[in-house]
Design a protein around this motif. Structure first.
Motif, mmCIF file in Angstrom:
data_model
loop_
_atom_site.group_PDB
_atom_site.id
_atom_site.type_symbol
_atom_site.label_atom_id
_atom_site.label_comp_id
_atom_site.label_asym_id
_atom_site.label_seq_id
_atom_site.Cartn_x
_atom_site.Cartn_y
_atom_site.Cartn_z
ATOM 1 N N GLU A 95 8.263 21.457 -28.303
ATOM 2 C CA GLU A 95 9.685 21.180 -28.257
ATOM 3 C C GLU A 95 10.091 20.166 -29.226
ATOM 4 O O GLU A 95 9.461 19.546 -29.735
ATOM 5 C CB GLU A 95 9.758 20.300 -26.789
ATOM 6 C CG GLU A 95 10.081 21.073 -25.614
ATOM 7 C CD GLU A 95 10.330 20.367 -24.485
ATOM 8 O OE1 GLU A 95 11.533 20.801 -23.836
ATOM 9 O OE2 GLU A 95 9.601 19.510 -24.151
ATOM 10 N N ALA A 96 11.386 20.319 -29.640
ATOM 11 C CA ALA A 96 11.837 19.493 -30.973
ATOM 12 C C ALA A 96 12.427 18.226 -30.210
ATOM 13 O O ALA A 96 13.423 17.888 -30.288
ATOM 14 C CB ALA A 96 13.085 20.422 -31.280
ATOM 15 N N ILE B 267 11.905 10.423 -35.344
ATOM 16 C CA ILE B 267 11.680 9.118 -35.691
ATOM 17 C C ILE B 267 10.382 9.233 -36.660
ATOM 18 O O ILE B 267 10.192 8.489 -37.821
ATOM 19 C CB ILE B 267 11.106 8.148 -34.497
ATOM 20 C CG1 ILE B 267 12.538 8.073 -33.702
ATOM 21 C CG2 ILE B 267 10.626 6.777 -35.050
ATOM 22 C CD1 ILE B 267 12.211 7.389 -32.652
ATOM 23 N N LYS B 268 9.190 9.912 -36.346
ATOM 24 C CA LYS B 268 8.049 9.938 -37.294
ATOM 25 C C LYS B 268 8.523 10.544 -38.851
ATOM 26 O O LYS B 268 8.009 10.198 -39.670
ATOM 27 C CB LYS B 268 7.070 10.750 -36.532
ATOM 28 C CG LYS B 268 6.526 10.101 -35.395
ATOM 29 C CD LYS B 268 5.553 10.953 -34.632
ATOM 30 C CE LYS B 268 4.974 10.276 -33.146
ATOM 31 N NZ LYS B 268 4.366 10.867 -32.111
ATOM 32 N N PRO C 23 12.669 23.427 -37.919
ATOM 33 C CA PRO C 23 13.782 23.136 -38.868
ATOM 34 C C PRO C 23 14.925 22.059 -38.277
ATOM 35 O O PRO C 23 15.240 21.117 -39.152
ATOM 36 C CB PRO C 23 14.220 24.429 -38.871
ATOM 37 C CG PRO C 23 13.294 25.299 -38.555
ATOM 38 C CD PRO C 23 12.461 24.533 -37.572
ATOM 39 N N PRO C 24 15.263 21.988 -37.168
ATOM 40 C CA PRO C 24 16.219 20.898 -36.690
ATOM 41 C C PRO C 24 15.635 19.574 -36.909
ATOM 42 O O PRO C 24 16.269 18.616 -37.188
ATOM 43 C CB PRO C 24 16.589 21.439 -35.307
ATOM 44 C CG PRO C 24 15.644 22.420 -34.845
ATOM 45 C CD PRO C 24 15.122 23.058 -35.963
ATOM 46 N N LEU C 25 14.439 19.414 -36.468
ATOM 47 C CA LEU C 25 13.979 18.130 -36.838
ATOM 48 C C LEU C 25 14.090 17.547 -38.250
ATOM 49 O O LEU C 25 14.274 16.463 -38.275
ATOM 50 C CB LEU C 25 12.341 18.303 -36.348
ATOM 51 C CG LEU C 25 12.182 18.284 -34.744
ATOM 52 C CD1 LEU C 25 10.686 18.588 -34.428
ATOM 53 C CD2 LEU C 25 12.722 17.470 -33.900
ATOM 54 N N VAL C 26 13.661 18.496 -39.049
ATOM 55 C CA VAL C 26 13.616 18.087 -40.494
ATOM 56 C C VAL C 26 15.036 17.781 -40.995
ATOM 57 O O VAL C 26 15.378 16.717 -41.762
ATOM 58 C CB VAL C 26 12.912 19.328 -41.458
ATOM 59 C CG1 VAL C 26 13.138 19.150 -42.828
ATOM 60 C CG2 VAL C 26 11.518 19.379 -41.062
#
Lengths: 366, 307
Positions: B61-62, B68-69, B89-92
């Motif tokens: 899960e994104a 934060i990390k 991709p959305p996290l980055v």
């Protein structure tokens, strides 16, 4: 002859993976005791479309049966929306996302924006046409909703399916904290959407949001948000919206593909000015989605909302849902919805949805 | 004056803080990459994995907590080959960190020099299931690929932290030697079973079976990412009986119902084998992963043969 050589050289230059180039395929290396095995240069992917954006098309087919004698009734069969998405990195500083929506009568840019990913001060900037960051549902595209429709409060107070979707600028800041994800977003829009209207250039609309998220355990988390929006309404005065949303998620990591639960509520307060008086209306929904098996989900939702221009009219009702995923790329959903409209009419309907997507594998919504 | 010294104190404190944070902050998508990075980076790096070893790496899960990390990371190491396409991709994008954007100085795709199998040729359609157009992403399950990954990681760490460059090269050489020796040990363990026919749940093991000479004759999934169907299960049972297959390898995050019923029909043994570091208690690093899996596999083969 020379032309052939030139063609081969050109193809080699393009480095297309299906052109056998001497030395491109390294045989299985034999491990040596001291040096690492020779690196293998596998082709990075389909070379011919390297700079094409990721393209996908999602079809959203709806059907409705049962009784609804109001003006809000949806058609029996409808290709509700066809969404085409184009997504790629623009340059080392930004990426772009386009979502074109084709519905029954119109084609429009549902969203089309650039995101600057490399700004200082923990900032993220989006510019273009976007769905505003008011609450949860407003920002969601149809195909990621856990229902076939949008909750009644969204229809009554937030401008319906289109909602706050407008041209503008969105700037958000991530507070550098370790224990909680805290993000503040401020947005300025032209002021022209289903909800807001901007006959004059100065009639901008504004959206603000504060979101706090925290993992409770490795399987559970809590996501809270407060939202604000303001803009000019259809009678030339100001409408202000205040929103609160809370989402609790459960997904055990070891069984992540079989089991999950999402409980969510969104509450919206509307303050609509209308020639000297302020009309206050309130509405909200609460929903629960539960995954039974790898491909099966059940859901339930309760709706209650006053109308923005006449809070004495209250629509209330509820839905139960059953969803089946043949694969990651298609979805079949049935929803039984009971609604009692403010005018006194009731509607009992069965709504069907078939979603199907082709093309690039998009990221899953969270 | 007072205010000036206050400002000076703050600047001083922040300088000290940045010095104290001298260790490179590395985020990896899986625990396997985290383990290899720890081997190479030693105490000069602080490594954190986003996913856990007992989790299906396709379906992470994104979570915003990952943002934060990524936000404070100096280096992001990914498995690549579209393994993380559904969540990373959305996290980055939201990380607000130029370093870890694809192509950034702190972004490393660990697959670039690895031996990748199952790269599709010809026409590709989703009728084949959730296929990976860039090849099978479970490539870390060949220890030689572990050595290649370590080599790339060492180069990247040295590029980001030139002062400790020699330290990384030294540690990488030691790890390489250790893995090469262990590889010979594992090869010897598996040598008697070359050509043994097995069935696996998902297509997670091609590099492993290729390296150690096992012959995968079928999968519990009819196609990658498609859950088992009765028709396919019956066909598989028939084929397993015909070919006398006695081992069904299952990743720890899959349901055991279908594998167990296949085992009942065929007399085969279901072996739950973690494909990643952290997949079970006691598998704390990359070498332990193979030690554990080899031991369990050999024991299961012997048990199935004795039946």
């Amino acid at each position: 002859m020379r032309a052939t050589v030139r063609l081969v050289l050109f193809l080699v230059y393009l480095n297309l993976p299906w052109i056998p180039v001497a030395g491109a395929q390294t045989p299985t290396p034999t491990p040596e005791a001291t040096a690492p095995p020779a690196p293998v240069s596998a082709p990075a992917g389909p070379g011919g479309k390297m700079f094409n954006p990721d393209i996908a098309v999602i079809g959203d087919f709806l059907a409705a049966a049962g009784r609804n004698d109001t003006a809000f009734a949806s058609p029996s069969l409808e290709m509700h929306e066809t969404e085409a998405s184009f997504q790629a990195v623009v340059d080392p500083y930004a990426r772009a996302d386009f979502f074109l929506a084709f519905s029954n009568e119109e084609v429009g840019v549902e969203e089309g924006f650039i995101t600057f990913t490399s700004l200082p001060a923990s900032l993220l900037l989006k510019v273009g046409k976007m769905r505003g960051a008011f609450g949860k549902v407003n920002a969601m595209h149809n195909h990621v909703l856990p229902w076939t429709d949008r909750p009644q409060v969204v229809q009554n107070l937030l401008g319906g399916e289109e909602g706050i979707s407008d041209a503008g600028v969105s700037l958000s800041h991530l507070f550098p904290l370790r224990l909680v994800y805290l993000e503040a977003t401020g947005e300025v829009y032209r002021g022209e959407s289903e909800l807001f209207h901007a006959p004059r250039r100065g009639d901008l609309s504004y959206v603000g949001r504060l979101r706090a998220y925290r993992d409770l355990t490795e399987s559970t988390n809590l996501d809270l948000g407060g939202s604000y929006a303001s803009g000019h309404n259809d009678v030339g005065f100001t409408t202000q919206l205040f929103g609160f949303d809370a989402t609790f998620r459960y997904r055990p990591l070891r069984r992540a593909i079989y089991r999950r639960a999402i409980a969510r509520t969104e509450l919206i307060w509307s303050r609509r000015q209308d020639s000297g008086e302020t009309i206050r209306a309130f509405g909200g929904y609460a929903s629960l989605e539960y995954q039974l098996a790898r491909r099966w989900f059940v859901g339930i939702r309760a709706d209650r909302s006053e109308r923005a221009d006449d809070p004495s009219l209250v629509d209330e009702g509820g839905s139960v849902l059953l969803t089946f995923w043949p694969s990651e790329f298609s979805q079949i959903r049935g929803q039984y919805r009971h609604l009692k409209y403010g005018e006194g009419e009731t509607a009992d309907e069965v709504l069907f949805q078939l979603l199907f997507s082709i093309g690039a594998h998009g990221a899953h919504a969270f | 004056m007072n205010r000036l010294s206050f400002v000076a104190a703050i600047i001083n404190a922040s300088l000290l803080a940045s010095q104290a944070r001298a260790a490179l902050q590395v985020v990896t998508t899986t625990e396997d990459l985290a383990s290899i990075t720890r081997e190479v980076g030693g105490d000069k790096v602080k490594v954190e994995s986003l996913s856990r070893g007992y989790q299906d790496p396709h379906f992470v899960e994104a979570k915003p907590s990952f943002v934060i990390k990524l936000h404070s990371a100096d280096l992001l190491i990914v498995v690549g080959r579209e393994l993380e396409i559904g969540w990373l991709p959305p996290l980055v994008t939201q990380a607000r960190n130029a370093k870890v954007q694809p192509g950034g100085v702190g972004y490393l795709d660990a697959s670039l020099h690895a031996k990748i199998l199952d790269i599709p040729t010809g026409q590709l359609t989703r009728a084949m299931g959730d296929v990976h157009p860039q090849g099978n992403p479970h490539y870390w399950l060949d220890p030689d690929n572990g050595r290649r990954i370590a080599d790339d990681v060492a180069k990247k760490l040295a590029a980001l932290d030139a002062v400790n460059g020699a330290y990384y090269v030294e540690r990488q050489a030691a790890f390489d030697k250790k893995l090469a020796e262990a590889g010979q040990r594992w090869d010897a363990m598996m040598a008697p079973y070359k050509g043994l026919k097995i069935v696996t749940y998902h297509r997670s093991w091609p590099n492993f079976t290729d390296r150690f000479g096992l012959d995968v004759i079928g999968y519990v999934e009819p196609r990658p990412g498609i859950p088992p169907t009765p028709g396919h299960t019956l066909d598989l049972i028939k084929e397993m009986k015909a070919k006398n297959v006695k081992i069904i390898l299952v990743e720890p995050y899959f349901d055991l119902k279908t594998p167990n019923s296949i085992a009942r029909e065929t007399g085969a043994k279901v072996l739950v084998l973690p494909p990643s570091v952290g997949g079970e208690k006691g598998i704390d690093d990359y070498v332990e992963l193979f030690d554990h899996d080899m031991e369990r596999l050999v024991a299961a083969i012997k048990e199935a043969a004795a039946k």
